[in-house]
Design a protein around this motif. Structure first.
Motif, PDB file in Angstrom:
ATOM      1  N   LEU A  88      50.869  41.049  32.343  1.00 10.49           N
ATOM      2  CA  LEU A  88      50.828  41.056  33.802  1.00 10.49           C
ATOM      3  C   LEU A  88      51.694  42.170  34.382  1.00 10.49           C
ATOM      4  O   LEU A  88      51.266  42.907  35.280  1.00 10.49           O
ATOM      5  CB  LEU A  88      51.283  39.697  34.326  1.00 10.49           C
ATOM      6  N   GLN A  92      50.262  45.490  36.316  1.00  8.78           N
ATOM      7  CA  GLN A  92      50.645  45.677  37.722  1.00  8.78           C
ATOM      8  C   GLN A  92      51.197  47.071  37.970  1.00  8.78           C
ATOM      9  O   GLN A  92      50.791  47.749  38.930  1.00  8.78           O
ATOM     10  CB  GLN A  92      51.691  44.618  38.113  1.00  8.78           C
ATOM     11  N   VAL A 313      44.911  39.728  42.552  1.00  8.29           N
ATOM     12  CA  VAL A 313      43.795  39.769  41.587  1.00  8.29           C
ATOM     13  C   VAL A 313      44.316  39.592  40.156  1.00  8.29           C
ATOM     14  O   VAL A 313      43.755  38.828  39.362  1.00  8.29           O
ATOM     15  CB  VAL A 313      43.019  41.091  41.736  1.00  8.29           C
ATOM     16  N   LEU A 314      45.386  40.302  39.815  1.00  7.92           N
ATOM     17  CA  LEU A 314      45.947  40.188  38.458  1.00  7.92           C
ATOM     18  C   LEU A 314      46.480  38.780  38.194  1.00  7.92           C
ATOM     19  O   LEU A 314      46.335  38.254  37.072  1.00  7.92           O
ATOM     20  CB  LEU A 314      47.069  41.207  38.271  1.00  7.92           C
ATOM     21  N   ARG A 316      45.357  36.000  39.495  1.00 12.84           N
ATOM     22  CA  ARG A 316      44.193  35.124  39.267  1.00 12.84           C
ATOM     23  C   ARG A 316      43.670  35.302  37.846  1.00 12.84           C
ATOM     24  O   ARG A 316      43.311  34.319  37.181  1.00 12.84           O
ATOM     25  CB  ARG A 316      43.088  35.436  40.272  1.00 12.84           C
ATOM     26  N   ARG A 317      43.641  36.545  37.356  1.00 14.87           N
ATOM     27  CA  ARG A 317      43.185  36.792  35.978  1.00 14.87           C
ATOM     28  C   ARG A 317      44.135  36.158  34.962  1.00 14.87           C
ATOM     29  O   ARG A 317      43.738  35.823  33.855  1.00 14.87           O
ATOM     30  CB  ARG A 317      43.091  38.301  35.706  1.00 14.87           C
ATOM     31  N   GLN A 318      45.386  35.982  35.368  1.00 13.73           N
ATOM     32  CA  GLN A 318      46.378  35.374  34.482  1.00 13.73           C
ATOM     33  C   GLN A 318      46.305  33.849  34.505  1.00 13.73           C
ATOM     34  O   GLN A 318      46.990  33.183  33.741  1.00 13.73           O
ATOM     35  CB  GLN A 318      47.779  35.839  34.904  1.00 13.73           C
ATOM     36  N   GLY A 319      45.470  33.297  35.390  1.00 15.58           N
ATOM     37  CA  GLY A 319      45.291  31.847  35.427  1.00 15.58           C
ATOM     38  C   GLY A 319      46.010  31.143  36.552  1.00 15.58           C
ATOM     39  O   GLY A 319      45.978  29.913  36.624  1.00 15.58           O
ATOM     40  N   TRP A 322      44.856  30.272  43.513  1.00 15.50           N
ATOM     41  CA  TRP A 322      44.840  31.221  44.630  1.00 15.50           C
ATOM     42  C   TRP A 322      46.117  31.096  45.463  1.00 15.50           C
ATOM     43  O   TRP A 322      46.662  32.094  45.934  1.00 15.50           O
ATOM     44  CB  TRP A 322      43.613  30.994  45.514  1.00 15.50           C
ATOM     45  N   SER A 325      48.820  32.826  43.617  1.00 18.67           N
ATOM     46  CA  SER A 325      48.564  34.273  43.622  1.00 18.67           C
ATOM     47  C   SER A 325      48.949  34.891  44.954  1.00 18.67           C
ATOM     48  O   SER A 325      49.526  35.987  45.008  1.00 18.67           O
ATOM     49  CB  SER A 325      47.078  34.540  43.328  1.00 18.67           C
TER      50      SER A 325
END
Length: 600
Positions: A88, A92, A313-314, A316-319, A322, A325
């Motif tokens: 992450l 970033q 966005v990153l 959310r990709r990490q789980g 919202w 995030s």
């Protein structure tokens, strides 16, 4: 740096006035410090003019903050976060750096090299701002809090190669080569490795010797020497001093002196962080803002929007959810203090002219001012969006797994700890005798050096998150002092106390402690039972005698408390209780005779 007494008074007065007002308006202490700096700085009333010197000194607040974060981050926990830190954090910095570099080239018409420096310096967030606000709001251990920490840690690591590569990009530099940049990076890695090895084999033995002096002021001096000395070594090597302090903290995270070190550093950290935020407020170029307000506001909003979007966005990709995030984006959307260092170095190397750097510095500082409002706005939005029964997106922190604090780790505290450990109940054990700490640690017991009668010591042990304080301190006066301090600062804690004797029990009762056990009371009853059995008395008769004596003595303890300070009346009550006990035993024996003879 030379600071007059009048300037010290100005700093203190500004903080004392501005921060309570900001807190009252629910803006947070960080914004209060910033506004105080703007008022007293060169673009306000001009009461303080040495902005750069004040900022350089105040950066030690960030150093102390990272040292404390390191103390709380045991190597195994750091290893568990490795994927988040590299994954992450790395994504970033790379994604945000590239996006902001392109934006800088387009908006500010910068050549590729200066644009890249601008983009990657703006990609770094403020460690001090983010962690301070997360701590104030109690969100350091939330999902977005832990992810924020991982990203900030990677950003601190990223400062090293960025600064090492700056000479390669400098205009008109012919003496610097790629080999020189690699050499500088290798030097930084060697210094960190030396710090790790030296810290592992030197720091703990030295702390053991210092603790053995039993002089609090010397231990405080040693604590400051570790932090400031590490910072000096890192600065001499051209490495982030905050990163060095973090490494030193991690090395001592598993040490028995961890909580004592944190308690000693914490007051300095809070004062210097406040000074740091004031210095940032002083550095805001209000003249530039007055001449180009629309341009600076647009740059600031653009910076926060780009960083925030990428972070969300990153995350959310990490789980992350919202809501988490959005929180992450709000906390890390600003520019950071390392941008000041990178941009000033770039100006010295000829990559930027001063007006261009001033614009970027003003953008970073304005983004810091905007951050508390962004955090509050996102919190309000999340509260509106979340269902009423939705639980917060939190993880259980390691320290909250320790609902018990054991104060004193001698013969009593050690037995209590063994039972709690066998039942898998987490605890933090504190012992003020360094020799005892060293001794029990050799047998695998996890106990920390520290005086539990100090409020800062219990704060470092997370007393506000614990539920029970086991008071197993042998010294009566220290025990009573600890009770008074806990009742004043941590009234939610249930106190379970050890009483050395009957008089100690009475003094505990004076303070309102109702749950206690006298040192030799139960063991003496057990030994009396063993004696009776050795004389041939039956087990049932012995157990009945033990039960009768225990109930009678505990009842008389409460009754005699009323006359504990009157020796004559107390002596009379004790004699009466002895006669009463004999009569009780006689009645028990008479009542038991029919059963024992087989009648009934």
């Amino acid at each position: 740096m030379s600071v007059s007494l009048v300037e010290v008074v100005i700093f203190l007065a500004a903080a004392v006035i501005a921060v309570p007002i900001a807190q009252k308006l629910r803006l947070g202490s960080v914004l209060g410090y910033l506004l105080a700096g703007m008022v007293i700085g060169p673009w306000g009333f001009g009461l303080i003019g040495q902005v750069d010197e004040v900022l350089h000194l105040a950066e030690f607040g960030v150093v102390f903050l990272l040292f404390i974060i390191g103390l709380e981050m045991q190597p195994r926990r750091l290893w568990a976060l490795r994927k988040v830190i590299v994954g992450l954090g790395g994504l970033q910095v790379l994604a945000t750096g590239v996006a902001l570099s392109l934006a800088a080239a387009w908006i500010m018409h910068l050549p590729p090299a200066p644009a890249a420096v601008a983009g990657f310096s703006l990609a770094l967030s403020s460690t001090a701002f983010a962690l301070q606000m997360l701590g104030e709001r109690g969100e350091l251990t939330s999902r977005h809090g832990r992810s924020s920490f991982a990203i900030l840690l990677f950003q601190d690591l990223a400062v090293i190669p960025i600064l090492a590569l700056l000479p390669l990009l400098s205009i008109g530099t012919t003496e610097i080569s790629l080999l020189g940049g690699i050499e500088k990076t290798a030097k930084a890695a060697a210094v960190i490795a030396g710090l790790v090895i030296g810290g592992h084999y030197v720091l703990k033995p030295v702390l053991r010797v210092v603790a053995a002096t039993r002089m609090q002021e010397i231990f405080i001096a040693m604590t400051l020497l570790i932090v400031v000395g590490t910072a000096a070594v890192m600065e001499a090597a051209g490495i982030s001093v905050a990163l060095g302090a973090f490494v030193a903290g991690v090395l001592l995270a598993d040490s028995e002196y961890r909580h004592e070190l944190e308690a000693n550093v914490d007051p300095f950290k809070d004062l210097l962080l406040g000074l740091f935020f004031i210095a940032v407020g002083m550095s805001i170029n209000l003249g530039l803002f007055a001449s180009h307000p629309g341009y600076l506001i647009a740059l600031t909003l653009g910076l926060v929007a780009v960083k925030g979007a990428i972070l969300a966005v990153l995350a959310r990709r990490q789980g992350l959810s919202w809501a988490a995030s959005r929180n992450l984006a709000a906390y890390l959307g600003q520019g950071g203090e390392f941008a000041f260092v990178i941009l000033s170095t770039a100006v010295a190397g000829g990559l930027f002219v001063q007006p261009e750097a001033d614009v970027l510095v003003a953008t970073v500082t304005l983004s810091m001012v905007l951050t508390p409002f962004a955090v509050q706005g996102v919190a309000w939005f999340n509260a509106r969006r979340a269902p009423a029964d939705q639980t917060p997106d939190y993880e259980t922190p390691a320290e909250s797994e320790h609902p018990v604090i054991i104060a004193g780790f001698g013969r009593v505290g050690g037995i209590i700890a063994r039972m709690l450990r066998a039942k898998r109940i987490g605890f933090v054990a504190l012992e003020a005798n360094p020799a005892q700490v060293d001794f029990v640690r050799r047998f695998g017991a996890k106990v920390y050096y520290g005086d539990a009668s100090r409020v800062d010591m219990l704060r470092a042990a997370r007393a506000e998150e614990a539920r029970v304080l086991v008071l197993a301190i042998a010294d009566v006066e220290v025990s009573l002092r600890t009770v008074h301090m806990v009742q004043t600062h941590f009234p939610h804690l249930t106190i379970v106390a050890r009483a050395r004797d009957r008089q100690h029990a009475y003094r505990l009762m004076d303070l309102g402690v109702t749950v206690f056990q006298r040192d030799t009371f139960l063991s003496s009853i057990a030994l009396a039972g063993d004696t009776m059995r050795a004389l041939g008395m039956r087990r049932e008769e012995v157990e009945r005698a033990q039960k009768t004596f225990k109930a009678h003595d505990e009842a008389r303890l409460a009754e005699h408390y009323e006359v504990a300070n009157d020796e004559d009346r107390l002596a009379k009550r004790v004699r009466e209780a002895a006669v009463e006990l004999e009569e009780l035993f006689e009645r028990d024996e008479l009542a038991a005779e029919p059963d024992e003879s087989g009648g009934r």
